[in-house]
Enzyme design. Structure first.
Site, PDB file in Angstrom:
ATOM      1  N   LYS A  44     -33.808  33.460  41.037  1.00  0.00           N
ATOM      2  CA  LYS A  44     -32.943  32.703  41.927  1.00  0.00           C
ATOM      3  C   LYS A  44     -32.243  31.633  41.095  1.00  0.00           C
ATOM      4  CE  LYS A  44     -32.930  29.699  45.974  1.00  0.00           C
ATOM      5  NZ  LYS A  44     -33.690  29.185  47.116  1.00  0.00           N
ATOM      6  N   LYS A 101     -30.721  36.628  43.182  1.00  0.00           N
ATOM      7  CA  LYS A 101     -29.915  35.833  44.103  1.00  0.00           C
ATOM      8  C   LYS A 101     -29.132  34.786  43.326  1.00  0.00           C
ATOM      9  CE  LYS A 101     -30.527  32.439  47.708  1.00  0.00           C
ATOM     10  NZ  LYS A 101     -31.409  31.528  48.365  1.00  0.00           N
TER      11      LYS A 101
HETATM   12  C1  PBG Z   1     -34.056  27.614  50.332  1.00  0.00           C
HETATM   13  C2  PBG Z   1     -33.029  28.679  50.338  1.00  0.00           C
HETATM   14  C3  PBG Z   1     -31.669  28.585  49.991  1.00  0.00           C
HETATM   15  C4  PBG Z   1     -31.126  29.827  50.257  1.00  0.00           C
HETATM   16  C5  PBG Z   1     -32.159  30.643  50.718  1.00  0.00           C
HETATM   17  N1  PBG Z   1     -33.332  29.921  50.741  1.00  0.00           N
HETATM   18  C6  PBG Z   1     -30.838  27.465  49.529  1.00  0.00           C
HETATM   19  C7  PBG Z   1     -31.127  26.680  48.344  1.00  0.00           C
HETATM   20  O1  PBG Z   1     -31.931  27.075  47.487  1.00  0.00           O
HETATM   21  O2  PBG Z   1     -30.542  25.607  48.262  1.00  0.00           O
HETATM   22  C8  PBG Z   1     -29.676  30.183  50.097  1.00  0.00           C
HETATM   23  C9  PBG Z   1     -29.166  31.183  51.058  1.00  0.00           C
HETATM   24  C10 PBG Z   1     -27.682  31.226  51.218  1.00  0.00           C
HETATM   25  O3  PBG Z   1     -26.903  30.531  50.540  1.00  0.00           O
HETATM   26  O4  PBG Z   1     -27.269  32.021  52.060  1.00  0.00           O
HETATM   27  N2  PBG Z   1     -34.621  27.350  49.095  1.00  0.00           N
HETATM   28 ZN    ZN Z   2     -35.767  25.415  49.095  1.00  0.00          ZN
END
Ligand code: PBG
Ligand code: ZN
Length: 337
Positions: A196, A249
């Site tokens: 991620k 992601k």
């Molecule tokens: C929480 C999380 C996020 C997303 C999914 N789980 C945001 C982040 O890490 O700030 C992003 C999902 C999206 O942008 O659709 N950690």
């Molecule tokens: Zn988070």
């Protein structure tokens, strides 16, 4: 295999031939649909930068779940928006939290719907970071495990089918696996957000989930966008820690990572087509600058071709409708120009 004896265009002559030899096709079962849930009555609040995406109160979920079922979408990913935030995100493990209540409601409406829950602290903490802070306001990796474990156990007790940790703390997949096993939940799979990346594409999500960090950023735990070998190491660690799915992601800007993860590990692989990717398309479509249907199907097909077994996407409902229309007509319309 040389021209003029081999002519690749022979198999491109008609729509039917192209359909017959297409290597990758989408089905409605490829999609996981994200849902934002909160407490309250009769709430269905559209997110400004994400047309057709809503924050639902629990009492408004039934028609949404029935619609997903009718479209052949078999899984949802839940995000909770709490009533109160505090430094340790305690509403994330409240048995009466929005996610916990939504799980029960979704299973009541459709017992076969797979309910995946996002396990993270950022929606629930007053500081907006994905874990616990130490006395110097730094995210404390190992102390965060305890909070994530409480949250995950609370989700599975409420009936979650799969948990999806998105926090990016080191070692949390192993810690969660052990906690689930010790509590008698060895059957509940973990879908790990493995690679991620810290990304500007999460902007609209943070508006939707009210989860923007109150100071600093997430670069101390989410990955640096220049790193591919490190992404493979992250995936390998999660597999060693007994993750059941691994995830890359965002999706579109990271298709190279997705491809390498699938090639290297051959593991059930998920990609998250994130909020900002959706917003880009919705914005251009609203202006009439693109053919939305064609662009969305081409993008989703690219994710699957690059190695995704499952795609988490806000486009899921519209894409499923287009795919079902095509199936009905007996022709696929993925590759338009
Ligand atoms: C929480 C999380 C996020 C997303 C999914 N789980 C945001 C982040 O890490 O700030 C992003 C999902 C999206 O942008 O659709 N950690
Ligand atoms: Zn988070």
């Amino acid at each position: 295999m040389q021209y003029p004896h081999y002519r690749p265009r022979r198999l491109r002559r008609t729509e039917t031939l192209r359909d017959l030899v297409r290597e990758t096709v989408l089905t409605t079962k490829d999609f996981i649909y994200p849902l934002y849930v909160k407490h309250g009555n009769q709430l269905k609040e559209e997110i400004t930068s994400m047309p057709l995406v809503y924050r639902f109160s629990i009492d408004m979920l039934e028609p949404e779940i029935l619609e997903l079922k009718s479209l052949g979408i078999r899984a949802v990913l839940l995000f909770g928006i709490p009533d109160h935030k505090d430094p340790v995100g305690s509403e994330s493990y409240d048995p009466h939290g929005a996610v916990q209540e939504a799980i029960a409601e979704i299973h009541r409406v459709d017992p076969d719907m797979i309910v995946i829950t996002d396990v993270c602290m950022c929606e629930y903490t007053s500081h907006g970071h994905c874990g616990a802070l130490d006395e110097n306001n730094k995210v404390d990796n190992d102390a965060s495990h305890e909070l994530l474990i409480k949250e995950a156990l609370s989700h599975v007790k409420a009936g979650a089918d799969i948990i999806a940790p998105s926090d990016m703390m080191d070692g949390r997949v192993g810690a969660l696996r052990k906690a689930l096993d010790d509590a008698g939940y060895s059957d509940v799979p973990i879908m790990a957000y493995s690679a991620k990346f810290a990304s500007a594409y999460y902007g609209p999500f943070r508006e939707a989930a009210e989860s923007t960090p109150q100071f600093g950023n997430r670069k101390g735990y989410q990955m640096d966008c220049g790193n591919a070998n490190e992404a493979l190491r992250e995936v390998e660690l999660d597999i060693q820690e007994n993750a059941d799915f691994v995830m890359v992601k965002p999706a579109l800007a990271y298709l190279d990572i997705l491809w390498r993860v699938k090639e290297r590990f051959g593991f059930p692989t998920v990609t998250y087509n994130v909020s900002g990717e959706y917003t880009l398309i919705k914005g251009a479509a609203k202006e009439g600058w693109i053919d939305e249907r064609a662009i969305v199907l081409e993008n989703l097909l690219a994710m699957k071709r690059a190695g995704a077994d499952l795609i988490i996407t806000y486009h899921a409902k519209e894409a499923a409708r287009w795919i079902l229309e095509d199936t009905h007509k007996g022709v696929d319309h993925y590759c338009e120009d």
